[in-house]
Design an enzyme around this catalytic site. Structure first.
Site, PDB file in Angstrom:
ATOM      1  CG  HIS A 272      -1.682   1.230   1.401  1.00 23.97           C
ATOM      2  ND1 HIS A 272      -2.646   1.668   0.781  1.00 23.97           N
ATOM      3  CD2 HIS A 272      -1.252   2.398   2.422  1.00 23.97           C
ATOM      4  CE1 HIS A 272      -3.108   2.938   1.401  1.00 23.97           C
ATOM      5  NE2 HIS A 272      -2.186   3.446   2.042  1.00 23.97           N
TER       6      HIS A 272
ATOM      7  CD  GLU B 164      -3.092   5.960   4.105  1.00 24.33           C
ATOM      8  OE1 GLU B 164      -1.946   5.882   3.600  1.00 24.33           O
ATOM      9  OE2 GLU B 164      -4.073   6.049   3.407  1.00 24.33           O
TER      10      GLU B 164
HETATM   11  P1  GDP Z   1      -4.039   1.808  -4.609  1.00 26.01           P
HETATM   12  O1  GDP Z   1      -3.991   3.177  -4.145  1.00 26.01           O
HETATM   13  O2  GDP Z   1      -3.184   1.642  -5.770  1.00 26.01           O
HETATM   14  O3  GDP Z   1      -3.732   0.809  -3.217  1.00 26.01           O
HETATM   15  O4  GDP Z   1      -5.647   1.305  -4.951  1.00 26.01           O
HETATM   16  P2  GDP Z   1      -6.866   2.093  -4.554  1.00 26.01           P
HETATM   17  O5  GDP Z   1      -6.783   3.040  -3.716  1.00 26.01           O
HETATM   18  O6  GDP Z   1      -7.882   2.175  -5.864  1.00 26.01           O
HETATM   19  O7  GDP Z   1      -7.567   0.698  -3.834  1.00 26.01           O
HETATM   20  C1  GDP Z   1      -7.101   0.232  -2.533  1.00 26.01           C
HETATM   21  C2  GDP Z   1      -7.077  -1.188  -2.334  1.00 26.01           C
HETATM   22  O8  GDP Z   1      -8.162  -1.722  -2.458  1.00 26.01           O
HETATM   23  C3  GDP Z   1      -6.111  -1.767  -3.444  1.00 26.01           C
HETATM   24  O9  GDP Z   1      -4.638  -1.604  -3.335  1.00 26.01           O
HETATM   25  C4  GDP Z   1      -6.429  -3.183  -3.500  1.00 26.01           C
HETATM   26  O10 GDP Z   1      -5.580  -4.085  -2.332  1.00 26.01           O
HETATM   27  C5  GDP Z   1      -7.939  -3.075  -3.013  1.00 26.01           C
HETATM   28  N1  GDP Z   1      -8.824  -3.054  -4.233  1.00 26.01           N
HETATM   29  C6  GDP Z   1      -8.880  -2.169  -5.530  1.00 26.01           C
HETATM   30  N2  GDP Z   1      -9.613  -2.536  -6.222  1.00 26.01           N
HETATM   31  C7  GDP Z   1     -10.033  -3.657  -5.967  1.00 26.01           C
HETATM   32  C8  GDP Z   1     -10.712  -4.926  -6.523  1.00 26.01           C
HETATM   33  O11 GDP Z   1     -11.672  -4.641  -7.817  1.00 26.01           O
HETATM   34  N3  GDP Z   1     -11.099  -6.033  -5.954  1.00 26.01           N
HETATM   35  C9  GDP Z   1     -10.540  -6.098  -4.607  1.00 26.01           C
HETATM   36  N4  GDP Z   1     -10.752  -7.308  -3.921  1.00 26.01           N
HETATM   37  N5  GDP Z   1      -9.885  -5.262  -3.965  1.00 26.01           N
HETATM   38  C10 GDP Z   1      -9.462  -4.191  -4.717  1.00 26.01           C
END
Ligand code: GDP
Length: 131
Positions: free
Chosen positions: A109, A120
């Site tokens: 993350h 965070e």
């Molecule tokens: P990041 O900033 O690249 O971590 O992405 P986001 O903020 O969009 O999403 C946060 C976290 O949610 C991601 O790192 C993934 O672990 C999870 N996540 C995002 N999209 C999906 C999805 O379509 N399915 C699942 N199971 N988890 C997701």
């Protein structure tokens, strides 16, 4: 954070080495297993998203490594180092390309802004734990 999938796969050392080599300074670090409730609090911004339950279940499924990292342009440089959320779309040589298996279980993350990085960081560390 190094997420539970990467911890389970034995990739803590590999990931920290990449973080160090990319020039980040470690301000704080700890190894801990968060509860589902704590994961729900951490990911509160995503609570309306369809994957919120799956995400918070996964993030509380095993230990993680939480860290505060410091560098010029840390947020954007760290996001470049980790690669796209979906490892299938992540660039070669990024942490997620190397160590993530799916969009949900994606190894690491990174904060998406300086403001969220501060929130965070304070979620995991007291002032006495930041150096
Ligand atoms: P990041 O900033 O690249 O971590 O992405 P986001 O903020 O969009 O999403 C946060 C976290 O949610 C991601 O790192 C993934 O672990 C999870 N996540 C995002 N999209 C999906 C999805 O379509 N399915 C699942 N199971 N988890 C997701």
């Amino acid at each position: 954070m190094i997420k539970p999938d990467a911890v389970r796969a034995g990739n803590i050392g590999n990931i920290l080495q990449m973080v160090n080599q990319a020039g980040f300074r470690i301000v704080a670090m700890k190894y801990l297993h968060i509860t589902k409730t704590q994961a729900e609090k951490f990911y509160e911004v995503h609570k309306e998203r369809p994957f919120y339950g799956e995400l918070t279940e996964f993030m509380s499924s095993g230990p993680i490594v939480a860290a505060i990292l410091e560098k010029d342009n840390a947020v954007s440089d760290f996001r470049k180092l980790i690669g796209a959320t979906n490892p299938a779309q992540a660039e070669e040589g990024t942490i997620r390309k190397l160590y993530a298996a799916s969009v949900g279980e994606n190894a690491v993350h990174g904060s998406d802004s300086d403001e969220n990085a501060a929130i965070e960081g304070n979620f995991f560390f007291s002032g006495l734990e930041q150096f």
